[in-house]
Structures are given as structure tokens and as C-alpha cells.
Design an enzyme around this catalytic site. Structure first.
Site, short mmCIF file in Angstrom:
data_model
loop_
_atom_site.label_atom_id
_atom_site.label_comp_id
_atom_site.label_asym_id
_atom_site.label_seq_id
_atom_site.Cartn_x
_atom_site.Cartn_y
_atom_site.Cartn_z
N TYR A 194 1.05 -1.07 -0.02
CA TYR A 194 0.04 -0.03 0.10
C TYR A 194 0.73 1.22 -0.02
CZ TYR A 194 -4.32 -2.68 1.23
OH TYR A 194 -5.38 -3.32 1.33
N TYR A 246 -1.38 -9.66 0.82
CA TYR A 246 -0.63 -8.93 1.79
C TYR A 246 -0.36 -9.54 3.24
CZ TYR A 246 -0.30 -4.99 4.69
OH TYR A 246 -0.13 -4.04 5.82
#
Lengths: 241, 208
Positions: free
Chosen positions: A107, A146
């Protein structure tokens, strides 16, 4: 009138409960007292509406809206769908905001330190407003899985976050979209906060080969359902309430 | 078998996660150039009618620590008690006041802050007036479904006492959790509204 009645009550056994200890952060952030049930008042049956003039031409194009030197790296995809209410009626004029990690699961956020590289051409945010049939679409790269500090080896499945404004504050919703066929969906403590398997399946976008753009981008279909309004047929309500 | 009712199910909620700001406040997390300004930061223009007030506070978890990654949205009526919404049928709201705001909690202190106006009173479903209030919606990492609550004003004692919604709270000791405390800052009335997600001072949250 479609636009006037109170909303169907939210089915709280369909949504995740507040306290879901396998998702550890929920332990200290979940109310312990019962929610106070309130029949809708005008304070919740109204809500902000955003005009199409707020939206720039690249706002729904994550391949281009942060690009500095070229396109971002990753699987090019188009995500499209409709925003409907529980009565199956389209919700036009709904503002959708979405955000996601890049193809490597990183991110772009100042508090994020995962070692996968930032993509200099990918910001990760987009927004759009549904048309008169409740339709929307945007293009982006498919986000990567993630890792996150929950269990010692927990990984989020590939996902895109959605924030949705309907026509009323009572319809306000934030959710996540997952991808068809991802085995990690069923191992994820955040997905598994949803009690019903059918509820989870409602958040899994379908691969759509029909609308896939040859030699360009895969298409995924993701419909979103907001609360519907009760008709006022058996109620003697004051106009506007 | 009976006929199918044919309703769809609402999309289940999921947490906004720790990086909600990428989507809602990209400029605030230094994703600049995508859109000019983050939505909802400014509620009041010079032309907006009504008394200027500051609303501020923290969102606390069950250990008493402030959330530094919460996102707070507010929705309120204008100074005359009208909502700027197509569903508002009682009249036309102040065109210079949208009535919606959105602020991230400060990443270091956890404080949130809105500059807005004090709303007028709006009627409950049976026509009785509710006390002036601001509707809050709170999302964050660890919150699976956004939490709805309301903020009332400490200097509206008479209106608060007759508010049909506050009257619905069975445990009267919990009513003060919805009432913001009036103070003053640079000559402006300031209302502090701390939200406690859990524990002894737990805020009343609504299923609306």
C-alpha cells in the site's frame, strides 16, 4: 414512493458481529453493550449526494491517475458492476470510492512498511458515481496478497476496499471485494468475520470472460447491494418523515 | 414451498482497515495529484447560515487508548433544521451547507476535529422535535461494521430532556455518553465529544 419509506432493518446476523477474536484488533474495538435499535428518523433517511461534476476524467482509472513515467506493473483488470438495493432496484448517483495495494501487495501509505516495493506509477485510489442504471466501472491492476501482523503467518487475500454512499446515511457501507478462485479467501480472519458462507460469496467478484478486453485487461464483475426502503402502504406517516 | 419474496441481501460489511485514508483522504497520506482535495474536510463557507462551532474529541478503545487510524463522518441538518438531501421534503436546505463532513483522527494524537454550524431541531417520526444533534459514523481497523451514534449539545438541556431518541435509552446513566461538553477556543464555542468503543464509559451506538 421508492425514495421515501424507512429502510429495511439491517440483518445483523448476516453482517459480521463486532467481536470477532480471530481478527485480533476487533477485541478492544467492539462495543459490549447491545446496540440501541431505532426506527429510522429523517436524520438517517437522508444523506449527502455528490454530483458527477466532482469526478475527474481519470478518477476511475488507476492505471493512469497516478502514473509518472508509464503504466503500473501488474495484471491489468477492469472491475464493473451495479449498485442495487435489496428490492433489486438500481441505485443511481451513488458515490463509490475504492482503494487497494499494488500488484505486490504494497500500500502507498505513510504508516505501511511491508518490504514489497512501491510502484512509482500506482497510487491505489479511485472513485466514481453510478449512472442512471446503477452501473459503475474502473480499471486498475489486480492487487497482490498482503501479510499482516495478526497471526504469525496471516495473509490477506487479494482485495479491493469499497466505500459506498447510497441516498441516505443509513445506507453507508464499507466493504471489500475478493477475486474468484483465490484459495486464501477461506483462510482469512477478516473474511471469516462474516458468519454465513453465502455472505462471503457475495463479496467475491466473478471473472467475466465475455467482457474481458482481448490483449488488454481481464474483467471482474462485482455487484453491491445497499439497504432497500419499505413502502409506506400501511403507515400513516407525516409527509417527509 | 411458498412464493419467494425475492429480496436481495445487503452486501456484508468489512472493516475499513488501517489504510482507509488511501481511498478517502489520499492527499492526507501524501497521495497527491489524483484529486485536488479530500472530500468532506470543509463544511462551512462564508455564506453558510448559523452559529459556527468546533466539534472535537477522540475515539477510545477498550484499553483507553485513542484510535489513531479512525475515520469519522458526520451528517447534520442546517441551522433551520433542514437536511441538504433529495429526500428532504419539508423545504429547501441552506444551499451553502452540504451537512456532511469527514475527518481522519490525527495520526499522532488521535484527535478529530470539525468546524461546522450548530444544527436546528428536526422532527422525530411522530412529529415531536428531537434535540439538536449530529449523526456520527465511525470506521477503523478492528471495526467490522461502521458504528452509528449521535452527538447532542450540553447547553441544550431542555431540548435534550424532551428528545424522543434520548428518551429511548433505557439506562439513563448512559445518556451522558451522547452529550458533548461545551467549552471555548479562540472565541468559538467548542464541543468535546469523546467516543468510547468499549468498557465503563461505552458510548451508546445505534442500530438504525
Amino acid at each position: 414512493m421508492v425514495d421515501q419509506g424507512p429502510f429495511y432493518h439491517r440483518d445483523r446476523s448476516w453482517h459480521p458481529p463486532a467481536f470477532t477474536p480471530n481478527y485480533k484488533t476487533s477485541v478492544l474495538r467492539s462495543p459490549q453493550q447491545a446496540l440501541l435499535s431505532l426506527d429510522n428518523t429523517i436524520s438517517e433517511m437522508t444523506g449527502p449526494v455528490f454530483g458527477h461534476d466532482r469526478i475527474g476524467p481519470l478518477d476511475n482509472d488507476l492505471l493512469r491517475n497516478f502514473a509518472k513515467t508509464g503504466d503500473p506493473i501488474g495484471q491489468r483488470i477492469v472491475v464493473y458492476g451495479r449498485v442495487l438495493d435489496e428490492n433489486g432496484r438500481p441505485v443511481p448517483g451513488a458515490l463509490l470510492e475504492f482503494w487497494q495495494a499494488n500488484a505486490g501487495g504494497r500500500y502507498r501509505h505513510k504508516k505501511e512498511t511491508y518490504l514489497a516495493a512501491i510502484d512509482p506509477n500506482f497510487g491505489g485510489c479511485g472513485r466514481t458515481i453510478t449512472d442512471e442504471d446503477g452501473r459503475y466501472w474502473f480499471r486498475t491492476v489486480k492487487p497482490g496478497a498482503y501479510p499482516w501482523p495478526n497471526g504469525v503467518n496471516d495473509w490477506r487475500p487479494a482485495h479491493i476496499h469499497f466505500s459506498v454512499f447510497g441516498h441516505a446515511f443509513a445506507q453507508r457501507l464499507i466493504t471489500q471485494m475478493y477475486f474468484e478462485g483465490d484459495p486464501m479467501i477461506w483462510q482469512d480472519p477478516i473474511v471469516m468475520t462474516i458468519p454465513d458462507k453465502a455472505g462471503i460469496e457475495q463479496l467475491i467478484a466473478a471473472l467475466d470472460r465475455q467482457n474481458t478486453l482481448p490483449m488488454d485487461a481481464l474483467a471482474y464483475k462485482f455487484d453491491i447491494v445497499l439497504r432497500g426502503r419499505r413502502s409506506t402502504m400501511f403507515e400513516n406517516r407525516m409527509e417527509g418523515n | 414451498m411458498v412464493q419467494k419474496l425475492g429480496f436481495l441481501k445487503e452486501s456484508p460489511s468489512q472493516t475499513a482497515g488501517p489504510y482507509v485514508h488511501i481511498g478517502t483522504n489520499p492527499n492526507w497520506v501524501e497521495i497527491t495529484g489524483v484529486w485536488k482535495e479530500d472530500l468532506g474536510l470543509v463544511l462551512v463557507a462564508p455564506e453558510t447560515k448559523g452559529e459556527r462551532v468546533i466539534i472535537k474529541g477522540h475515539v477510545y478503545d477498550g484499553a483507553g487508548d485513542p484510535l489513531k487510524d479512525a475515520l469519522i463522518e458526520i451528517w447534520q441538518a442546517d441551522a433551520e433544521g433542514l437536511y441538504n438531501s433529495p429526500q428532504e421534503r419539508r423545504g429547501r436546505a441552506d444551499p451553502h451547507f452540504v451537512g456532511w463532513g469527514r475527518q481522519p483522527a490525527d495520526g499522532t494524537t488521535g484527535e478529530y476535529r470539525f468546524e461546522t454550524i450548530k444544527p436546528g431541531r428536526v422532527p422525530y417520526s411522530d412529529g415531536r422535535l428531537m434535540a439538536p444533534h449530529i449523526t456520527f459514523w465511525i470506521v477503523a481497523r478492528g471495526i467490522n461494521t461502521g458504528l452509528h451514534t449521535r452527538m447532542y449539545f450540553s447547553d441544550e438541556e431542555a431540548a435534550n430532556a424532551e428528545c424522543p431518541v434520548l428518551g429511548r435509552i433505557a439506562h439513563k446513566a448512559r445518556v451522558p455518553t451522547l452529550i458533548a461538553t461545551r467549552g471555548e477556543e479562540n472565541g468559538l464555542p467548542t464541543y468535546t465529544f469523546d467516543i468510547h468503543l468499549q468498557g465503563e464509559k461505552e458510548t451508546v451506538f445505534f442500530d438504525i
